[in-house]
Design a protein around this motif. Structure first.
Motif, PDB file in Angstrom:
ATOM      1  N   PRO A   1      39.727  30.994   3.291  1.00 45.74           N
ATOM      2  CA  PRO A   1      39.937  30.841   1.843  1.00 45.74           C
ATOM      3  C   PRO A   1      40.042  32.178   1.126  1.00 45.74           C
ATOM      4  CG  PRO A   1      37.663  30.342   2.421  1.00 45.74           C
ATOM      5  CD  PRO A   1      38.406  30.504   3.720  1.00 45.74           C
ATOM      6  N   GLY A   2      39.662  33.239   1.789  1.00 48.35           N
ATOM      7  CA  GLY A   2      39.743  34.560   1.177  1.00 48.35           C
ATOM      8  C   GLY A   2      38.752  35.509   1.814  1.00 48.35           C
ATOM      9  N   PRO A   3      38.814  36.799   1.457  1.00 48.15           N
ATOM     10  CA  PRO A   3      37.836  37.753   1.968  1.00 48.15           C
ATOM     11  C   PRO A   3      36.416  37.299   1.627  1.00 48.15           C
ATOM     12  CG  PRO A   3      39.570  38.864   0.730  1.00 48.15           C
ATOM     13  CD  PRO A   3      39.730  37.401   0.482  1.00 48.15           C
ATOM     14  N   ILE A   4      35.452  37.758   2.406  1.00 42.60           N
ATOM     15  CA  ILE A   4      34.062  37.401   2.109  1.00 42.60           C
ATOM     16  C   ILE A   4      33.731  37.840   0.678  1.00 42.60           C
ATOM     17  CG2 ILE A   4      31.654  37.637   2.808  1.00 42.60           C
ATOM     18  CD1 ILE A   4      33.393  36.273   4.921  1.00 42.60           C
ATOM     19  N   ILE A   5      33.990  39.108   0.370  1.00 40.79           N
ATOM     20  CA  ILE A   5      33.938  39.610  -1.010  1.00 40.79           C
ATOM     21  C   ILE A   5      35.186  40.464  -1.211  1.00 40.79           C
ATOM     22  CG2 ILE A   5      32.668  40.921  -2.752  1.00 40.79           C
ATOM     23  CD1 ILE A   5      30.129  40.498  -1.163  1.00 40.79           C
ATOM     24  N   PRO A   6      36.092  40.080  -2.093  1.00 42.51           N
ATOM     25  CA  PRO A   6      37.312  40.873  -2.290  1.00 42.51           C
ATOM     26  C   PRO A   6      37.001  42.329  -2.611  1.00 42.51           C
ATOM     27  CG  PRO A   6      37.486  38.767  -3.404  1.00 42.51           C
ATOM     28  CD  PRO A   6      36.059  38.874  -2.937  1.00 42.51           C
ATOM     29  N   ALA A   7      37.842  43.226  -2.118  1.00 40.70           N
ATOM     30  CA  ALA A   7      37.602  44.658  -2.296  1.00 40.70           C
ATOM     31  C   ALA A   7      37.559  45.053  -3.768  1.00 40.70           C
ATOM     32  CB  ALA A   7      38.675  45.457  -1.558  1.00 40.70           C
ATOM     33  N   ARG A   8      38.431  44.458  -4.579  1.00 41.61           N
ATOM     34  CA  ARG A   8      38.447  44.852  -5.989  1.00 41.61           C
ATOM     35  C   ARG A   8      37.204  44.335  -6.726  1.00 41.61           C
ATOM     36  NH1 ARG A   8      42.092  47.911  -7.885  1.00 41.61           N
ATOM     37  NH2 ARG A   8      43.539  47.433  -6.182  1.00 41.61           N
ATOM     38  N   GLU A   9      36.677  43.221  -6.294  1.00 41.11           N
ATOM     39  CA  GLU A   9      35.409  42.755  -6.843  1.00 41.11           C
ATOM     40  C   GLU A   9      34.276  43.706  -6.458  1.00 41.11           C
ATOM     41  OE1 GLU A   9      32.513  39.087  -5.810  1.00 41.11           O
ATOM     42  OE2 GLU A   9      34.525  38.482  -6.479  1.00 41.11           O
ATOM     43  N   GLN A  10      34.307  44.193  -5.212  1.00 42.17           N
ATOM     44  CA  GLN A  10      33.314  45.184  -4.790  1.00 42.17           C
ATOM     45  C   GLN A  10      33.439  46.471  -5.606  1.00 42.17           C
ATOM     46  OE1 GLN A  10      32.701  45.731  -0.449  1.00 42.17           O
ATOM     47  NE2 GLN A  10      34.203  44.078  -0.201  1.00 42.17           N
TER      48      GLN A  10
ATOM     49  N   GLY B   1      34.330  46.638  -8.706  1.00 38.33           N
ATOM     50  CA  GLY B   1      33.628  46.346  -9.955  1.00 38.33           C
ATOM     51  C   GLY B   1      32.124  46.483  -9.788  1.00 38.33           C
ATOM     52  N   ASP B   2      31.597  45.981  -8.657  1.00 42.22           N
ATOM     53  CA  ASP B   2      30.160  46.109  -8.382  1.00 42.22           C
ATOM     54  C   ASP B   2      29.733  47.567  -8.340  1.00 42.22           C
ATOM     55  OD1 ASP B   2      30.073  43.346  -8.156  1.00 42.22           O
ATOM     56  OD2 ASP B   2      29.982  43.342  -5.958  1.00 42.22           O
ATOM     57  N   LEU B   3      30.544  48.383  -7.674  1.00 40.67           N
ATOM     58  CA  LEU B   3      30.187  49.796  -7.539  1.00 40.67           C
ATOM     59  C   LEU B   3      30.242  50.502  -8.890  1.00 40.67           C
ATOM     60  CD1 LEU B   3      29.387  52.212  -5.867  1.00 40.67           C
ATOM     61  CD2 LEU B   3      31.801  52.511  -5.202  1.00 40.67           C
ATOM     62  N   TYR B   4      31.274  50.249  -9.668  1.00 42.71           N
ATOM     63  CA  TYR B   4      31.353  50.848 -11.004  1.00 42.71           C
ATOM     64  C   TYR B   4      30.154  50.429 -11.855  1.00 42.71           C
ATOM     65  CZ  TYR B   4      36.103  52.825 -10.820  1.00 42.71           C
ATOM     66  OH  TYR B   4      37.213  53.596 -10.554  1.00 42.71           O
ATOM     67  N   LEU B   5      29.765  49.164 -11.767  1.00 40.71           N
ATOM     68  CA  LEU B   5      28.624  48.689 -12.543  1.00 40.71           C
ATOM     69  C   LEU B   5      27.355  49.405 -12.098  1.00 40.71           C
ATOM     70  CD1 LEU B   5      28.487  46.575 -14.810  1.00 40.71           C
ATOM     71  CD2 LEU B   5      27.749  44.897 -13.106  1.00 40.71           C
ATOM     72  N   GLN B   6      27.208  49.584 -10.806  1.00 40.42           N
ATOM     73  CA  GLN B   6      26.056  50.296 -10.254  1.00 40.42           C
ATOM     74  C   GLN B   6      26.028  51.738 -10.726  1.00 40.42           C
ATOM     75  OE1 GLN B   6      25.158  49.628  -5.975  1.00 40.42           O
ATOM     76  NE2 GLN B   6      25.226  51.845  -5.757  1.00 40.42           N
TER      77      GLN B   6
ATOM     78  N   LEU C   1      34.639  46.467 -15.739  1.00 43.03           N
ATOM     79  CA  LEU C   1      35.277  45.313 -16.372  1.00 43.03           C
ATOM     80  C   LEU C   1      36.746  45.234 -15.971  1.00 43.03           C
ATOM     81  CD1 LEU C   1      35.052  42.925 -18.270  1.00 43.03           C
ATOM     82  CD2 LEU C   1      35.463  44.477 -20.197  1.00 43.03           C
ATOM     83  N   ASP C   2      37.412  46.372 -15.955  1.00 46.07           N
ATOM     84  CA  ASP C   2      38.824  46.393 -15.551  1.00 46.07           C
ATOM     85  C   ASP C   2      38.982  45.910 -14.108  1.00 46.07           C
ATOM     86  OD1 ASP C   2      39.447  47.404 -18.040  1.00 46.07           O
ATOM     87  OD2 ASP C   2      39.611  49.482 -17.362  1.00 46.07           O
ATOM     88  N   ALA C   3      38.079  46.354 -13.242  1.00 48.82           N
ATOM     89  CA  ALA C   3      38.152  45.957 -11.832  1.00 48.82           C
ATOM     90  C   ALA C   3      37.889  44.459 -11.674  1.00 48.82           C
ATOM     91  CB  ALA C   3      37.159  46.761 -11.001  1.00 48.82           C
ATOM     92  N   TYR C   4      36.896  43.963 -12.384  1.00 48.71           N
ATOM     93  CA  TYR C   4      36.592  42.534 -12.295  1.00 48.71           C
ATOM     94  C   TYR C   4      37.744  41.682 -12.819  1.00 48.71           C
ATOM     95  CZ  TYR C   4      31.630  43.468 -11.235  1.00 48.71           C
ATOM     96  OH  TYR C   4      30.453  43.851 -10.661  1.00 48.71           O
ATOM     97  N   LYS C   5      38.349  42.100 -13.918  1.00 49.20           N
ATOM     98  CA  LYS C   5      39.482  41.343 -14.453  1.00 49.20           C
ATOM     99  C   LYS C   5      40.634  41.290 -13.453  1.00 49.20           C
ATOM    100  CE  LYS C   5      38.820  41.897 -19.467  1.00 49.20           C
ATOM    101  NZ  LYS C   5      39.373  42.517 -20.701  1.00 49.20           N
ATOM    102  N   ALA C   6      40.889  42.422 -12.799  1.00 47.93           N
ATOM    103  CA  ALA C   6      41.953  42.460 -11.797  1.00 47.93           C
ATOM    104  C   ALA C   6      41.599  41.564 -10.606  1.00 47.93           C
ATOM    105  CB  ALA C   6      42.183  43.890 -11.321  1.00 47.93           C
ATOM    106  N   ALA C   7      40.329  41.575 -10.231  1.00 53.89           N
ATOM    107  CA  ALA C   7      39.886  40.729  -9.124  1.00 53.89           C
ATOM    108  C   ALA C   7      40.037  39.256  -9.475  1.00 53.89           C
ATOM    109  CB  ALA C   7      38.434  41.040  -8.772  1.00 53.89           C
ATOM    110  N   LEU C   8      39.716  38.903 -10.701  1.00 53.08           N
ATOM    111  CA  LEU C   8      39.811  37.501 -11.134  1.00 53.08           C
ATOM    112  C   LEU C   8      41.258  37.045 -11.294  1.00 53.08           C
ATOM    113  CD1 LEU C   8      36.838  37.511 -13.646  1.00 53.08           C
ATOM    114  CD2 LEU C   8      37.017  36.068 -11.604  1.00 53.08           C
ATOM    115  N   ALA C   9      42.147  37.965 -11.587  1.00 53.19           N
ATOM    116  CA  ALA C   9      43.570  37.610 -11.665  1.00 53.19           C
ATOM    117  C   ALA C   9      44.082  37.184 -10.296  1.00 53.19           C
ATOM    118  CB  ALA C   9      44.378  38.783 -12.197  1.00 53.19           C
TER     119      ALA C   9
END
Length: 508
Positions: free
Chosen positions: A442-451, A453-458, A466-474
């Motif tokens: 169904p997809g990567p375990i955790i998409p790279a672009r979502e990761q 976003g996690d790293l930027y948040l950290q 936010l930009d990374a998460y929006k791109a991941a959600l698109a």
């Protein structure tokens, strides 16, 4: 042209219906596989059984299809097309290439079909196409053989433009040779253009709805696939794969409740028919959907059921992949780093399967602050990639390369080199965006672009996050962790509208 409906009573694919309180006996539900019209020069007495076998083939019920075609061959020993069907049952265009024993069986049947000789030019063209796939199979790699089959089917399609089955099989051949690196989805769009008018004319044809779902299984095209997705499970509910396939589109669109319902039905049907591969496939999609819906306890229950099934990572690829991905999804989506760091790759696991565990352990160790502990698993990822390259499995080598970049990125971030981590993770995300997933997942375990976003948040860079998460959600709408991360990032930058939007999507 004689049209028959592939509806049979009391078959191996029929589900038992519940007896009413007034009845003394339970009666099995009719088998329903859709409507197929496939005239042949074989004996008229086998036409009904032949078309049923083709309907099974269109729903990738390969074992049942092979058995059905073999019964046709036994009933009419002169029927060359029965041997064509058996050879097709060993092809598996959208799955992993045939194993050596399957390849040998398929080649023998293609040869037998050619030797028997068909009575019509149309049948000879179809037999020539499958013979092209098996020709010199010991030396020609599967992708080249698939291209040879597609080229032969293109010739057949040009000769018989009004023949539904020829056109449908040609569309499938285009999907089988579509490049995962082609983000324009040229083959998929060509297949869709062939199938769409046939779907309007034959809305109960199992292959048409099925292959339209595969054609539109991408972020770009998924909305086009919603109508056939909702139809396919009703067209061929006796086939477990038909019950599961709609969830490919539901997953692309973030329709988690629909995906859950689809895979619960597919899992139950596959289990009743003893189809372990299809059952595990449905379970992986089900686990994914439960996690995105926030139903973690249900996902845990699905994963726990693996223990009683006796499956292992070294089994056939479809089984091994799902059996490995499911517990990994559970640990990584739940940010259970300690649990993830203790995952084990099963004995005999293919390198592309074992790599999932090595990635999870490396990332989990790095994200829990143990950068050095990731070294061994990063080295194992490198070894997997080299092994895949040597085996000419370029697609999986690329996927493992992405996993390796992600692991190194988190290790760099944990080792006080956050800028290197961001740069490496951005490269991984760009690489992942440029290649399509295969239907096995169904997809990567955790998409790279979502990761990312996690790293930027950290790193306290909420706007970048936010930009990374929006791109991941698109690319993957409705992923729970991305929605949650986007809400947090929006809060941090004072974007209350976006934060509210993300939380509303989470609560649906």
């Amino acid at each position: 042209m004689k049209t028959i409906t592939a509806l049979l009573l009391a078959s191996t694919l029929a589900c038992a219906s519940a007896a009413s309180s007034q009845e003394m006996h339970s009666h099995p539900a009719p088998e329903k596989l859709g409507r197929v019209s496939f005239p042949t020069s074989c004996a008229p007495a086998v036409s009904h059984d032949f078309e049923r076998a083709v309907a099974l083939l269109h729903s990738f019920a390969y074992t049942a299809a092979e058995k059905a075609f073999r019964e046709v061959a036994d009933a009419d020993p002169s029927c060359a097309m029965a041997h064509w069907g058996i050879a097709m049952s060993h092809f598996h265009p959208l799955w992993s290439p045939p194993a050596p024993d399957e390849l040998a069986k398929g080649e023998a049947e293609a040869i037998q079909a050619t030797r028997l000789g068909a009575k019509t030019a149309r049948e000879r063209a179809l037999i020539a196409a499958i013979a092209a796939y098996y020709h010199d199979a010991g030396h020609v790699p599967p992708p080249a053989r698939a291209k040879a089959y597609e080229a032969a089917m293109a010739v057949a399609a040009s000769r018989y433009p009004a023949d539904t089955e020829v056109q449908v099989l040609y569309a499938l051949s285009l999907l089988a040779t579509a490049s995962p690196q082609d983000t324009s989805h040229a083959n998929q769009k060509q297949a869709g253009a062939i199938l769409e008018p046939i779907y309007r004319k034959h809305p109960d044809h199992p292959g048409v709805a099925h292959y339209l779902i595969h054609a539109y299984d991408s972020a770009e095209l998924a909305p086009r696939g919603l109508a056939p997705a909702r139809a396919y499970s009703k067209i061929a509910p006796s086939a477990p794969h038909a019950l599961h396939m709609p969830s490919h589109i539901f997953t692309r669109l973030g329709l988690w409740d629909d995906s859950i319902a689809s895979n619960l039905a597919a899992r139950a049907a596959a289990h009743s028919q003893g189809d372990v591969g299809e059952e595990l496939h449905a379970m992986d999609y089900l686990t994914y959907a439960y996690l995105q819906r926030g139903r973690r306890a249900d996902a845990e229950q699905v994963v726990r059921s693996l223990d009683s099934m006796g499956v292992h990572a070294g089994a056939e690829f479809k089984v091994g992949y799902a059996a490995t991905a499911m517990p990994t999804r559970l640990a990584m989506e739940g940010r259970q780093w300690t649990v993830a760091s203790r995952l084990q790759a099963g004995d005999g696991a293919a390198p592309e399967v074992a790599a999932i565990v090595y990635w999870a352990r490396a990332v989990a160790n790095a994200r829990s602050g143990q950068a050095k502990a990731a070294d061994a698993d990063i080295a194992r990822l490198d070894a997997c990639r080299q092994q895949l390259l040597a085996s000419k499995k370029d697609y999986w080598a690329t996927q493992v390369d992405i996993l390796g970049k992600e692991a190194r990125a988190w290790q760099s971030a944990a080792g006080a080199h956050p800028d290197d981590g961001v740069a490496t993770l951005r490269r991984a995300a760009d690489q992942e965006d440029a290649i399509e997933k295969l239907p096995v997942t169904p997809g990567p375990i955790i998409p790279a672009r979502e990761q990312l976003g996690d790293l930027y948040l950290q790193l306290h860079k909420p706007q970048d996050a936010l930009d990374a998460y929006k791109a991941a959600l698109a690319a993957a709408p409705g992923r729970r962790a991305a929605l949650h991360g986007a809400a947090l990032a929006a809060d941090a930058v004072g974007d209350s509208h976006t934060a509210s939007q993300m939380r509303q999507l989470l609560s649906r």
